[in-house]
Design an enzyme around this catalytic site. Structure first.
Site, PDB file in Angstrom:
ATOM      1  N   HIS A  20       0.831  -1.198   0.000  1.00 26.72           N
ATOM      2  CA  HIS A  20       0.000   0.000   0.000  1.00 26.72           C
ATOM      3  C   HIS A  20       0.869   1.252   0.000  1.00 26.72           C
ATOM      4  CE1 HIS A  20      -1.941  -3.018   2.844  1.00 26.72           C
ATOM      5  NE2 HIS A  20      -2.627  -3.120   1.718  1.00 26.72           N
ATOM      6  N   TYR A  83       3.677   1.963  13.481  1.00 26.96           N
ATOM      7  CA  TYR A  83       3.994   2.972  12.477  1.00 26.96           C
ATOM      8  C   TYR A  83       3.449   4.327  12.887  1.00 26.96           C
ATOM      9  CZ  TYR A  83      -0.532   1.251  10.656  1.00 26.96           C
ATOM     10  OH  TYR A  83      -1.835   0.836  10.522  1.00 26.96           O
TER      11      TYR A  83
END
Length: 136
Positions: A20, A83
């Site tokens: 992605h 993240y």
């Protein structure tokens, strides 16, 4: 400026996600465990389609620029993949995707496709030849 910290807990070895490319920057690390990280540049330009891989452990972090597709595969059970991002997610966010197993991208996943834990959504991503480069 970091605006959000995300954690993806993966109970099983072989969880494979991606690829992605997002419209924001990310800093990826793991709180525990090990993952095989994979990236493909989906930005418009000469580096479009180039890939890079690296094993990520708690001692290793990776900065991912906007427009670079990100994916990972857990190399052991009970991994906390983290993240940091510099923009908030919204339903209007424009992503660009490429297939995890596109031979043109050439990612040599440590756990083969037939033993990996995959989502139907990720498997439906287009091959590189069908990807429209992301404008950043």
């Amino acid at each position: 400026e970091i605006v959000q910290n995300n954690i993806s807990y993966n109970a099983e070895k072989g969880v494979t996600r991606g690829l992605h490319a997002e419209p924001w920057e990310k800093f990826i690390s793991v709180a525990n465990g090990r993952v095989f990280g994979a990236w493909v540049d989906l930005r418009k330009g000469r580096s479009f389609g180039k890939s890079f891989t690296l094993e990520i452990t708690p001692e290793v972090g990776v900065f991912v620029p906007r427009g670079v597709a990100n994916g990972y595969q857990t190399l052991e059970a009970n991994v906390s993949y983290t993240y940091l991002v510099n923009e908030h997610w919204s339903p209007e966010s424009k992503y660009t995707f490429v297939n995890l197993f596109d031979p043109e991208v050439g990612i040599d996943w440590p756990i083969p496709r037939d033993k990996a834990i995959l989502s139907d959504k990720d498997l439906a991503h287009p091959m590189l030849r069908d990807v429209i480069p992301m404008e950043v």
